[in-house]
Design a protein around this motif. Structure first.
Motif, PDB file in Angstrom:
ATOM      1  N   ASN A  72       0.802  -1.226   0.000  1.00  0.00           N
ATOM      2  CA  ASN A  72       0.000   0.000   0.000  1.00  0.00           C
ATOM      3  C   ASN A  72       0.830   1.270   0.000  1.00  0.00           C
ATOM      4  OD1 ASN A  72      -2.473  -1.283  -0.130  1.00  0.00           O
ATOM      5  ND2 ASN A  72      -2.615  -1.497   2.085  1.00  0.00           N
ATOM      6  N   TRP A 132      -5.687   1.498 -12.117  1.00  0.00           N
ATOM      7  CA  TRP A 132      -7.041   2.014 -11.927  1.00  0.00           C
ATOM      8  C   TRP A 132      -8.056   0.872 -11.929  1.00  0.00           C
ATOM      9  CZ3 TRP A 132     -11.058   2.382 -15.693  1.00  0.00           C
ATOM     10  CH2 TRP A 132     -12.165   3.107 -15.269  1.00  0.00           C
ATOM     11  N   ASN A 133      -7.839  -0.105 -12.801  1.00  0.00           N
ATOM     12  CA  ASN A 133      -8.724  -1.268 -12.877  1.00  0.00           C
ATOM     13  C   ASN A 133      -8.719  -2.065 -11.574  1.00  0.00           C
ATOM     14  OD1 ASN A 133     -10.517  -3.018 -14.271  1.00  0.00           O
ATOM     15  ND2 ASN A 133      -8.824  -4.462 -14.505  1.00  0.00           N
ATOM     16  N   GLN A 134      -7.623  -2.039 -10.841  1.00  0.00           N
ATOM     17  CA  GLN A 134      -7.533  -2.760  -9.577  1.00  0.00           C
ATOM     18  C   GLN A 134      -7.991  -1.918  -8.388  1.00  0.00           C
ATOM     19  OE1 GLN A 134      -3.903  -4.789  -8.758  1.00  0.00           O
ATOM     20  NE2 GLN A 134      -3.774  -5.695 -10.782  1.00  0.00           N
ATOM     21  N   GLY A 135      -8.470  -0.693  -8.674  1.00  0.00           N
ATOM     22  CA  GLY A 135      -8.997   0.151  -7.611  1.00  0.00           C
ATOM     23  C   GLY A 135      -7.968   1.058  -6.967  1.00  0.00           C
ATOM     24  N   TRP A 136      -6.781   1.156  -7.525  1.00  0.00           N
ATOM     25  CA  TRP A 136      -5.750   2.034  -6.975  1.00  0.00           C
ATOM     26  C   TRP A 136      -6.013   3.471  -7.393  1.00  0.00           C
ATOM     27  CZ3 TRP A 136      -0.808  -1.064  -8.629  1.00  0.00           C
ATOM     28  CH2 TRP A 136      -0.816  -2.295  -7.974  1.00  0.00           C
ATOM     29  N   ARG A 137      -5.548   4.419  -6.598  1.00  0.00           N
ATOM     30  CA  ARG A 137      -5.619   5.817  -6.968  1.00  0.00           C
ATOM     31  C   ARG A 137      -4.418   6.112  -7.849  1.00  0.00           C
ATOM     32  NH1 ARG A 137      -5.953   8.883  -1.453  1.00  0.00           N
ATOM     33  NH2 ARG A 137      -4.941  10.358  -2.829  1.00  0.00           N
TER      34      ARG A 137
END
Length: 55
Positions: free
Chosen positions: A21, A47-52
């Protein structure tokens, strides 16, 4: 190399989740083509994995 066994374990006192993280900065440099494509590809995958992400 056995499956699931790390080659080296860092001695920074962080758990695997804390280490994953942490913020990451990637810079694409060099002559020629492909830098923007590589950068946007990595950004879309994150982005597809939900990261900023930021561009």
């Amino acid at each position: 190399m056995p499956q699931g066994q790390p080659i080296a374990v860092p001695d920074d006192g962080l758990t695997t989740r804390q280490r994953r993280n942490r913020p990451l900065v990637m810079v694409h440099t060099g002559d020629g083509k492909g830098k923007s494509t590589a950068a946007f590809g990595i950004g879309l995958r994150g982005w597809n994995q939900g990261w900023r992400i930021g561009v």
